[in-house]
Design an enzyme around this catalytic site. Structure first.
Site: not given
Ligand code: DQA
Length: 149
Positions: A108, A19, A99, A11-12, A24, A75, A101, A78
């Site tokens: 974070r 964004r 995984e 998502p996103n 990012y 990725n 990111h 969230a």
């Protein structure tokens, strides 16, 4: 047979470029796909690049990867921090999942430091921005070993 990798984005991530560029960067998802396709050509592998904002679609894509792809780069956005269903899907498909990111999730907010993907992934790459995608491809191919089978 050429190896085939599925690169799945959650998502996103379709909004990359505009964004939160301070987190990012300004690279778009299309730029990242182009980078991955170029890297795949250099490595002699096939790559399928997908994005969905829907948890169930990501799960369906993981299920469909069985028998189609040799491994997955995920990725999960969230959903990384919330989705037992994605964790169960990965645990069920008997395919290696890396995984990934863009940001360093460990540096974070506390809620981003918990990953439901990590315990069922072969490894994690985070914090390198768009460059993490080709790094993840290299890592997955290295994990798969030298054979083309
Ligand atoms: C992300 C990190 C997640 O915490 C966040 O929800 C995202 C993007 C990353 O690539 O840095 O959507 O997965």
């Amino acid at each position: 047979m050429k190896r085939s990798l599925l690169i799945l984005n959650g998502p996103n991530l379709n909004l990359l470029g505009t964004r939160q560029p301070e987190v990012y960067g300004t690279t778009t998802l299309q730029d990242i796909e182009n980078l991955c396709v170029k890297h795949a050509v250099a490595l002699g592998v096939s790559v399928v690049f997908r994005q969905s904002n829907h948890e169930g679609e990501l799960i369906d894509a993981l299920h469909a990867a069985r028998g189609t792809h040799n491994g997955v780069i995920l990725n999960a956005g969230a959903y990384t921090h919330t989705s037992v269903a994605l964790m169960d899907a990965i645990a069920s498909i008997q395919l290696p999942v890396v995984e990934l990111h863009l940001s360093n999730i460990h540096a974070r907010e506390a809620f981003r430091q918990k990953s439901y993907i990590a315990p069922v992934a072969v490894g994690q790459i985070c914090g390198f921005g768009a460059a993490g995608y080709p790094l993840a491809m290299d890592a997955l191919l290295s994990w798969l070993g030298g054979d083309d089978a």
